[in-house]
Design a protein around this motif. Sequence first.
Motif, PDB file in Angstrom:
ATOM      1  N   LEU A 365       0.872  -1.538  -0.093  1.00 50.36           N
ATOM      2  CA  LEU A 365       0.121   0.238  -0.157  1.00 50.36           C
ATOM      3  C   LEU A 365       0.634   0.998  -0.079  1.00 50.36           C
ATOM      4  CD1 LEU A 365      -2.804   0.858   0.107  1.00 50.36           C
ATOM      5  CD2 LEU A 365      -3.160   0.962   2.614  1.00 50.36           C
ATOM      6  N   GLY A 366       1.992   1.324   0.622  1.00 47.77           N
ATOM      7  CA  GLY A 366       3.120   2.528   0.469  1.00 47.77           C
ATOM      8  C   GLY A 366       3.225   2.651  -0.682  1.00 47.77           C
ATOM      9  N   GLN A 367       4.206   1.342  -0.751  1.00 49.54           N
ATOM     10  CA  GLN A 367       4.423   1.396  -1.955  1.00 49.54           C
ATOM     11  C   GLN A 367       3.377   2.179  -3.476  1.00 49.54           C
ATOM     12  OE1 GLN A 367       6.510  -2.287  -3.527  1.00 49.54           O
ATOM     13  NE2 GLN A 367       6.567  -1.757  -5.985  1.00 49.54           N
ATOM     14  N   ALA A 368       2.045   1.634  -3.584  1.00 58.15           N
ATOM     15  CA  ALA A 368       1.478   2.173  -4.249  1.00 58.15           C
ATOM     16  C   ALA A 368       0.752   3.907  -4.034  1.00 58.15           C
ATOM     17  CB  ALA A 368      -0.045   1.052  -4.154  1.00 58.15           C
ATOM     18  N   ALA A 369       1.015   4.052  -3.843  1.00 56.26           N
ATOM     19  CA  ALA A 369       0.760   5.939  -2.596  1.00 56.26           C
ATOM     20  C   ALA A 369       1.668   5.971  -2.964  1.00 56.26           C
ATOM     21  CB  ALA A 369       0.529   5.998  -1.669  1.00 56.26           C
ATOM     22  N   ALA A 370       3.203   5.505  -3.324  1.00 56.33           N
ATOM     23  CA  ALA A 370       4.853   6.609  -3.577  1.00 56.33           C
ATOM     24  C   ALA A 370       5.148   6.389  -4.840  1.00 56.33           C
ATOM     25  CB  ALA A 370       5.611   5.543  -2.929  1.00 56.33           C
ATOM     26  N   VAL A 371       4.271   5.422  -5.727  1.00 53.01           N
ATOM     27  CA  VAL A 371       4.647   4.880  -7.007  1.00 53.01           C
ATOM     28  C   VAL A 371       3.267   6.221  -8.003  1.00 53.01           C
ATOM     29  CG1 VAL A 371       5.607   2.984  -7.401  1.00 53.01           C
ATOM     30  CG2 VAL A 371       2.931   3.574  -8.149  1.00 53.01           C
ATOM     31  N   THR A 372       2.499   6.761  -7.188  1.00 54.56           N
ATOM     32  CA  THR A 372       1.605   7.774  -7.504  1.00 54.56           C
ATOM     33  C   THR A 372       2.155   8.903  -7.890  1.00 54.56           C
ATOM     34  OG1 THR A 372      -0.303   6.558  -7.282  1.00 54.56           O
ATOM     35  CG2 THR A 372      -1.680   8.235  -7.547  1.00 54.56           C
ATOM     36  N   VAL A 373       2.462   9.028  -6.093  1.00 57.14           N
ATOM     37  CA  VAL A 373       2.481  10.759  -5.873  1.00 57.14           C
ATOM     38  C   VAL A 373       4.044  10.999  -6.731  1.00 57.14           C
ATOM     39  CG1 VAL A 373       2.952  12.703  -4.158  1.00 57.14           C
ATOM     40  CG2 VAL A 373       1.777  10.021  -3.999  1.00 57.14           C
ATOM     41  N   ALA A 374       4.964  10.050  -6.455  1.00 60.93           N
ATOM     42  CA  ALA A 374       6.193   9.839  -7.404  1.00 60.93           C
ATOM     43  C   ALA A 374       5.915  10.653  -8.757  1.00 60.93           C
ATOM     44  CB  ALA A 374       7.001   9.354  -6.819  1.00 60.93           C
ATOM     45  N   GLY A 375       4.414   9.583  -9.595  1.00 56.86           N
ATOM     46  CA  GLY A 375       4.730   9.575 -10.755  1.00 56.86           C
ATOM     47  C   GLY A 375       3.956  11.544 -11.068  1.00 56.86           C
ATOM     48  N   GLN A 376       2.744  11.801 -10.216  1.00 57.30           N
ATOM     49  CA  GLN A 376       2.550  12.667 -11.017  1.00 57.30           C
ATOM     50  C   GLN A 376       3.516  13.812 -10.140  1.00 57.30           C
ATOM     51  OE1 GLN A 376      -0.526  13.640 -11.797  1.00 57.30           O
ATOM     52  NE2 GLN A 376      -1.075  11.947 -11.577  1.00 57.30           N
ATOM     53  N   LEU A 377       4.978  14.040  -8.807  1.00 59.61           N
ATOM     54  CA  LEU A 377       5.750  14.628  -9.229  1.00 59.61           C
ATOM     55  C   LEU A 377       6.652  14.817 -10.056  1.00 59.61           C
ATOM     56  CD1 LEU A 377       5.913  14.558  -5.331  1.00 59.61           C
ATOM     57  CD2 LEU A 377       5.636  16.200  -5.905  1.00 59.61           C
ATOM     58  N   GLU A 378       6.821  14.258 -10.791  1.00 53.73           N
ATOM     59  CA  GLU A 378       7.855  14.253 -12.060  1.00 53.73           C
ATOM     60  C   GLU A 378       7.262  14.680 -12.870  1.00 53.73           C
ATOM     61  OE1 GLU A 378      11.125  12.953 -12.003  1.00 53.73           O
ATOM     62  OE2 GLU A 378      11.668  12.102 -10.073  1.00 53.73           O
ATOM     63  N   ASP A 379       5.735  14.061 -13.776  1.00 56.36           N
ATOM     64  CA  ASP A 379       5.187  14.645 -14.138  1.00 56.36           C
ATOM     65  C   ASP A 379       5.513  15.976 -14.522  1.00 56.36           C
ATOM     66  OD1 ASP A 379       5.097  12.681 -15.706  1.00 56.36           O
ATOM     67  OD2 ASP A 379       3.251  11.513 -15.290  1.00 56.36           O
ATOM     68  N   ARG A 380       5.014  16.693 -13.078  1.00 59.91           N
ATOM     69  CA  ARG A 380       4.993  18.230 -12.899  1.00 59.91           C
ATOM     70  C   ARG A 380       6.100  19.447 -12.453  1.00 59.91           C
ATOM     71  NH1 ARG A 380      -1.016  18.397  -9.715  1.00 59.91           N
ATOM     72  NH2 ARG A 380      -2.269  17.238 -11.115  1.00 59.91           N
ATOM     73  N   PHE A 381       6.789  18.494 -11.960  1.00 60.23           N
ATOM     74  CA  PHE A 381       8.527  18.931 -11.878  1.00 60.23           C
ATOM     75  C   PHE A 381       9.655  18.548 -11.735  1.00 60.23           C
ATOM     76  CE2 PHE A 381       5.054  19.752  -8.870  1.00 60.23           C
ATOM     77  CZ  PHE A 381       4.577  21.516  -8.159  1.00 60.23           C
ATOM     78  N   GLN A 382       9.830  17.417 -12.113  1.00 63.99           N
ATOM     79  CA  GLN A 382      11.019  16.608 -12.607  1.00 63.99           C
ATOM     80  C   GLN A 382      12.411  16.647 -11.125  1.00 63.99           C
ATOM     81  OE1 GLN A 382      11.370  17.735 -17.111  1.00 63.99           O
ATOM     82  NE2 GLN A 382       9.608  16.741 -17.222  1.00 63.99           N
ATOM     83  N   ASP A 383      13.688  16.937 -12.506  1.00 68.64           N
ATOM     84  CA  ASP A 383      14.253  17.157 -11.596  1.00 68.64           C
ATOM     85  C   ASP A 383      14.518  16.720 -10.221  1.00 68.64           C
ATOM     86  OD1 ASP A 383      15.259  18.795 -13.781  1.00 68.64           O
ATOM     87  OD2 ASP A 383      14.107  20.994 -12.535  1.00 68.64           O
ATOM     88  N   GLY A 384      14.357  15.318 -10.182  1.00 66.16           N
ATOM     89  CA  GLY A 384      14.149  13.998  -8.904  1.00 66.16           C
ATOM     90  C   GLY A 384      12.975  14.648  -8.097  1.00 66.16           C
ATOM     91  N   ALA A 385      12.087  15.566  -8.541  1.00 62.47           N
ATOM     92  CA  ALA A 385      11.167  15.738  -7.296  1.00 62.47           C
ATOM     93  C   ALA A 385      10.368  14.824  -6.607  1.00 62.47           C
ATOM     94  CB  ALA A 385      10.213  17.415  -8.277  1.00 62.47           C
ATOM     95  N   GLY A 386      10.178  13.666  -7.295  1.00 61.87           N
ATOM     96  CA  GLY A 386       9.140  11.862  -7.271  1.00 61.87           C
ATOM     97  C   GLY A 386      11.064  11.361  -5.841  1.00 61.87           C
ATOM     98  N   PHE A 387      11.798  12.208  -5.396  1.00 63.09           N
ATOM     99  CA  PHE A 387      12.644  11.592  -4.086  1.00 63.09           C
ATOM    100  C   PHE A 387      12.458  11.814  -3.081  1.00 63.09           C
ATOM    101  CE2 PHE A 387      15.701  10.172  -7.674  1.00 63.09           C
ATOM    102  CZ  PHE A 387      15.411   9.049  -7.663  1.00 63.09           C
ATOM    103  N   LEU A 388      11.019  12.842  -3.156  1.00 65.97           N
ATOM    104  CA  LEU A 388      10.751  13.403  -2.123  1.00 65.97           C
ATOM    105  C   LEU A 388       9.794  12.985  -1.178  1.00 65.97           C
ATOM    106  CD1 LEU A 388      10.091  17.594  -2.439  1.00 65.97           C
ATOM    107  CD2 LEU A 388      11.692  16.746  -1.241  1.00 65.97           C
ATOM    108  N   VAL A 389       9.337  12.167  -1.987  1.00 65.73           N
ATOM    109  CA  VAL A 389       8.578  10.851  -1.156  1.00 65.73           C
ATOM    110  C   VAL A 389       9.000   9.810  -0.213  1.00 65.73           C
ATOM    111  CG1 VAL A 389       7.408   8.971  -1.747  1.00 65.73           C
ATOM    112  CG2 VAL A 389       6.780  11.057  -3.586  1.00 65.73           C
ATOM    113  N   PRO A 390       9.757   9.477  -0.671  1.00 62.55           N
ATOM    114  CA  PRO A 390      10.383   8.109   0.571  1.00 62.55           C
ATOM    115  C   PRO A 390      10.731   9.098   1.911  1.00 62.55           C
ATOM    116  CG  PRO A 390      11.761   8.190  -1.711  1.00 62.55           C
ATOM    117  CD  PRO A 390      10.065   9.267  -2.238  1.00 62.55           C
ATOM    118  N   LEU A 391      11.385  10.023   1.517  1.00 68.09           N
ATOM    119  CA  LEU A 391      11.384  11.270   2.505  1.00 68.09           C
ATOM    120  C   LEU A 391      10.399  11.302   3.981  1.00 68.09           C
ATOM    121  CD1 LEU A 391      13.286  13.435   4.439  1.00 68.09           C
ATOM    122  CD2 LEU A 391      12.747  14.792   2.704  1.00 68.09           C
TER     123      LEU A 391
END
Length: 430
Positions: A365-391
């Motif tokens: 479940l945590g992985q599912a939520a993370a891939v969703t949020v990280a995917g949106q962050l990478e689409d919109r902001f790029q530059d490694g924004a998805g790495f904020l999700v693990p933090l």
Amino acid sequence: MASTVTTEPSKDTTASARPGYGQLLRTRGAWTFLLPGFAARQPFAMLTISIVLLVQHTTGSYGAAGAAAAVTGVSMALFAPYSGRLADRFGQRAVLVPGVLVHAVSGLTLTALALAHAPLWALFVAAVPTGASVPQVGPMVRARWGVKLQGSPLMTTAAAFESVTDELTFVVGPLLATALCTAVDPAAGLVTEAALTLIGGLLFAAQKSTQPAVAADGHARVQHASALRVPGVRVLIVAFLGIGSVFGGMQVSLAAFTESIGEPGLNGVLYGTFAAGNMLSGIACGAIAWKAAPQHRLVVGYTALAVAAAGLWAAHSVLVLAGLGLLVGMCIAPALITGYTLVEGLVPAGARTEAFTWLTGAVALGQAAAVTVAGQLEDRFQDGAGFLVPLGGTVLALATVVALRSRLVARPHRRTVARGVGHRSPVTVD
């Protein structure tokens, strides 16, 4: 009905005061369920990354890919505990055989729909049974160890060995899936995952002599109270949600990073490095005779994980990201192993398979939520924004574990000390 098994530990499993991996693997009959179980575990390591790479290829969107993978993860998280309860009550074979058949068919259907450029809602429909039918082989193997090693000090070693095996699948799985999707065909990852699940699952289910015996009806009614009623299990679920956020956030963000530098093939290498750190630290944890109480180790280990994850978003080179990924991976295994060790003391034997599946489901479940949020962050902001999700995920989970760590202490009359690990003496997992 499961076959009756002998729960008397053999001499070779109890001879040493400091049991090791070699002694564990000499346990009679262990390899009959370990080898097929390893193959059947691959969905957890291959499924998400295979979906992300396939759907991103067919749609061009990491957001859509993350959403499709998230539906699969949520479905698995919701159904995993129910699957565990059914396995406790009716036997592993009765649950596993239909499950792997449904999973293979559903996975191939999802693959066909993605290649046909079906609308996203159609992918979601196929993703639900694909995730719901992921076989919970890891918890089932742990339950079989409980049968083989009743009363043996090797139970602690077995807990570490199983966590190492889980991490090994996260080395092999992503590397295999990425290599197949990038070098063979975007659909090859999901097709291989379905095949491994089917073959490994059926071979595992065929090992009837090692599966836990099913209790009589009257005994089952007493023993099958939900593991979710145990406060410590609920705290561990939150902790494992945070671990899942690391897995999901890393998968999407590493894929986006390697594509941005024109080297998509490096994705599997970087994720494999992260998983290798996880596996190596898991091996070390199993070899240490811990003196600190497991709830204290969980707090310390999780703090290290949150600190390590904090640097991921700032990394902009392959070498730095590989080093940080290795460090993050090394911090995950201690938390996983400690969590499973705590279950041994917190949960009655008759609900332990279910407890393990709650934790496995929480990671999903945590992985599912993370891939969703990280995917949106990478689409919109790029530059490694998805790495904020693990933090974010690890910090929130750490705060919960620290605040509620007293609920992770087993009741005094149920605790003993085995190899320096405070937990209840191992008993048969029904």
